[in-house]
Scaffold this active site. Structure first.
Site, PDB file in Angstrom:
ATOM      1  N   CYS A  41       0.843  -1.198   0.000  1.00  0.00           N
ATOM      2  CA  CYS A  41       0.000   0.000   0.000  1.00  0.00           C
ATOM      3  C   CYS A  41       0.881   1.252   0.000  1.00  0.00           C
ATOM      4  CB  CYS A  41      -0.898   0.008   1.235  1.00  0.00           C
ATOM      5  SG  CYS A  41      -2.063   1.404   1.257  1.00  0.00           S
ATOM      6  N   ASP A  43       0.363   3.785   1.683  1.00  0.00           N
ATOM      7  CA  ASP A  43       0.270   4.383   3.025  1.00  0.00           C
ATOM      8  C   ASP A  43       1.666   4.720   3.581  1.00  0.00           C
ATOM      9  OD1 ASP A  43       0.042   4.540   5.987  1.00  0.00           O
ATOM     10  OD2 ASP A  43      -2.042   3.988   5.606  1.00  0.00           O
ATOM     11  N   ARG A  45       2.746   4.958   6.410  1.00  0.00           N
ATOM     12  CA  ARG A  45       3.162   4.247   7.625  1.00  0.00           C
ATOM     13  C   ARG A  45       3.726   2.862   7.326  1.00  0.00           C
ATOM     14  NH1 ARG A  45      -2.634   4.780  10.240  1.00  0.00           N
ATOM     15  NH2 ARG A  45      -3.024   4.163   8.079  1.00  0.00           N
ATOM     16  N   HIS A  97      -1.937  -4.114   4.875  1.00  0.00           N
ATOM     17  CA  HIS A  97      -1.743  -3.685   6.261  1.00  0.00           C
ATOM     18  C   HIS A  97      -3.102  -3.508   6.927  1.00  0.00           C
ATOM     19  CE1 HIS A  97      -2.746   0.695   5.847  1.00  0.00           C
ATOM     20  NE2 HIS A  97      -2.497   0.428   4.595  1.00  0.00           N
ATOM     21  N   CYS A 100      -6.283  -0.403   6.788  1.00  0.00           N
ATOM     22  CA  CYS A 100      -6.034   0.280   5.507  1.00  0.00           C
ATOM     23  C   CYS A 100      -7.234   1.182   5.141  1.00  0.00           C
ATOM     24  CB  CYS A 100      -5.803  -0.753   4.415  1.00  0.00           C
ATOM     25  SG  CYS A 100      -5.465  -0.018   2.799  1.00  0.00           S
TER      26      CYS A 100
HETATM   27 CO    CO Z   1      -3.505   1.146   2.985  1.00  0.00          CO
END
Ligand code: CO
Length: 209
Positions: A41, A43, A45, A97, A100
């Site tokens: 992803c 993302d 993080r 993750h 999400c």
């Molecule tokens: Co995500």
């Protein structure tokens, strides 16, 4: 200068890497030999290399919103082809993750704009598993389960690509893994059994040359 801090960080990082290993950058400049392809992803993080303790040159990375594998996505297919046919990676890691945001949005009935078209691929997965998912009362746990199901789906999509199947039929050794990362404690988990050949795939998806 708006990015001043980042340039300062960068210079310090390059210096530290060179102090560690004076030949590091010259070796990297010659070639990359990653054994792993990470599909994860976007993302912020979920920093791919850091999570698994790999250095530059050791992990080939493709990231998009909610780690989706779409058969008409030329960006993804180009990454996959290069990783499999040129770099000859041994492991493809589809890594979701928990928590999400893309997966969560695909389970809601709100419009977010263009991204709805991307998340639609996940919405189809939600539709297929809806009765099981709706049995989970807690919303966060429901989203987390859906994050796992999304990994399984995207992992199957990787296996179904002509690129991966052609590699297997050539006898190239390659594993496809389904993993999930927990932002809460930083740990990586296996979602399902890894696959290293077409025999576990439904027959209609198998293609040979
Ligand atoms: Co995500």
């Amino acid at each position: 200068m708006p990015l001043r801090d980042l340039f300062v960080n960068n210079a310090a990082w390059a210096e530290e890497m060179t102090r560690d290993d004076p030949a590091f950058f010259s070796a990297l400049a010659d070639q990359q030999t990653p054994r792993y392809l990470w599909i994860g992803c976007a993302d912020s993080r979920v920093p791919a290399n850091e999570i698994v303790g790999l250095r530059p040159g050791e992990l080939f990375v493709h990231r998009n919103v909610a780690n989706v594998v779409v058969h008409s996505d030329l960006n993804f297919l180009s990454v996959l082809q290069y990783a499999v046919e040129v770099l000859k990676v041994e492991h493809i890691m589809v890594t979701g993750h928990y928590g999400c945001g893309g997966v969560r949005a695909s389970m809601q009935n709100e419009q977010y704009g263009l991204i709805d078209n991307w998340l639609r691929h996940i919405r189809d997965v939600y539709y297929r598993h809806q009765s099981d998912l709706d049995d989970i009362e807690d919303e966060d746990l429901r989203v987390d389960r859906m994050c796992e199901l999304n990994v399984v789906e995207q992992m199957a999509n990787v296996c179904h690509t002509s690129i991966v199947q052609a590699a297997w039929s050539r006898g190239q050794k390659m594993w496809v893994h389904g993993l999930i990362y927990s932002i809460k404690d930083g740990l990586l988990h296996t979602v399902c059994s890894s696959i290293n050949g077409p025999d576990k795939m439904p027959r209609p998806y198998r293609v040979t040359r």
